[in-house]
Design an enzyme around this catalytic site. Structure first.
Site, PDB file in Angstrom:
ATOM      1  N   HIS A  69      20.408  21.517  19.617  1.00 36.70           N
ATOM      2  CA  HIS A  69      20.600  19.996  19.521  1.00 36.70           C
ATOM      3  C   HIS A  69      20.560  18.750  20.377  1.00 36.70           C
ATOM      4  O   HIS A  69      20.422  17.795  21.141  1.00 36.70           O
ATOM      5  CB  HIS A  69      22.025  19.999  18.455  1.00 36.70           C
ATOM      6  N   ASP A  72      13.492  22.185  11.588  1.00 37.62           N
ATOM      7  CA  ASP A  72      14.357  22.331  12.287  1.00 37.62           C
ATOM      8  C   ASP A  72      14.008  20.724  12.271  1.00 37.62           C
ATOM      9  O   ASP A  72      13.464  20.453  12.331  1.00 37.62           O
ATOM     10  CB  ASP A  72      15.276  23.306  13.159  1.00 37.62           C
TER      11      ASP A  72
END
Length: 336
Positions: free
Chosen positions: A182, A251
């Site tokens: 992230h 993702d």
């Protein structure tokens, strides 16, 4: 006229659609919506939001991350699921009991998400926890790859019992890197053979039973300098060597781990070129608009439609009438 599914999955700002979002969701490039915690006040509210979206575009895929533990976007009106690592903790001593528990957890998760109007949860996690990754940790069923394969397989069986698809993540395995994709791009230096013997085991065992797979924003430097989700080599292995025939979801393309692939438009085209079927673009509306423009006139894969929930949806208020739901709900809540 029914619109076809496009290759982009977007997020929303709040608990109901804005006028801008209504306009965005009508774009043919959009094939799905993913909900986050900010979109969920209660199970009934999520069911209403899903209905609002379906009145606009009934064919869209509606998704959520509802793994349990730290990653459970909806918490009110549904079972508080423990982390999967807690479910897997008893496997060595009570393998059959633990498998049944994971199967029941998958069934309950599928029934509850179906009752909320959703088509899929991005679960189960197939990563193997080796104590390195804080972002995975107890999201993993176990530190033993064979146990992960067995318990995740039981969860997949339970999801299928409920009529819900199963989406395994994060291919080929996120458990061996400390960095959080992230926030940065993790690099796993281990040789391919080491990955085959450990991280790839659950994906290899379950590829034929999974309906979807999400690759990791991780570079496995010994095999390919590109992150797995942008790598034709990795996604080709998934399709050809492992025999996976379902949907490949990128993702989130707004994560820092995806930035090495260029601008949002370049990331989108690179992911599609590598073999992804659907692109997630979340928490960055400007990036989402850029990706939508880049995907203009690019229809999504026909296999996307197979992920829609195909049964009559259970009613939220009727789940408690099911003895299996009552038993599993009580057990899981006691572990949470």
């Amino acid at each position: 006229m029914t619109q076809s599914l496009g290759p982009v999955m977007l997020d929303l700002e709040g608990t109901a659609l804005t006028a801008e979002e209504r306009s965005l969701l009508r774009r043919p490039e959009v094939g799905g919506v993913i909900l986050f915690a900010r979109n969920t006040e209660s199970a009934e509210q999520v069911r209403a939001l899903a209905g609002e979206i379906r009145r606009l575009r009934p064919e869209l895929l509606l998704a959520i991350d509802q793994e349990g533990g730290r990653v459970q976007r909806l918490r009110e009106g549904v079972t508080r699921l423990p982390p999967m690592g807690r479910l897997g903790a008893g496997f060595a001593d009570m393998p059959e009991v633990t498998q049944r528990l994971c199967q029941d957890a998958g069934w309950l998760l599928g029934m509850e998400m179906a009752a909320c109007g959703l088509d899929l949860s991005f679960a189960p996690v197939l990563d193997v926890d080796d104590g390195t990754s804080s972002v995975i940790g107890d999201r993993s069923f176990s530190a033993d790859p064979e146990a992960v394969a067995t318990l995740a397989g039981a969860c997949v069986h339970g999801l299928h019992e409920a009529g819900m698809v199963a989406v395994g993540k994060h291919f080929p395995g996120h458990g061996g890197v400390a960095a959080d994709s992230h926030h940065e791009l993790p690099v796993d230096p281990r040789p391919l053979e080491a990955l085959r013997q450990r991280d790839l085991v659950p994906f290899t065992r379950l590829a034929a039973r999974l309906d979807g797979v999400m690759p990791a924003h991780v570079v496995y430097a010994d095999f390919d300098p590109r992150p797995a989700g942008f790598s034709p080599a990795w996604l080709g292995m998934l399709r050809q060597s492992l025999g996976f025939k379902g949907v490949i979801f990128s993702d989130d393309l707004s994560m820092a781990g995806a930035a090495s692939a260029g601008t949002p438009a370049e990331r989108a085209l690179a992911a599609l070129g590598a073999g992804c079927d659907m692109l997630l673009v979340c928490n960055d509306r400007a990036a989402a608009l850029e990706v939508l423009d880049a995907c203009r006139d690019r229809p999504g894969a026909s296999r996307l439609a197979k992920l829609r929930y195909g049964r009559a949806r259970p009613e939220l208020g009727c789940l408690a009438a099911l003895s299996r739901w009552r038993r599993v709900h009580a057990h899981l809540e006691s572990l949470g």
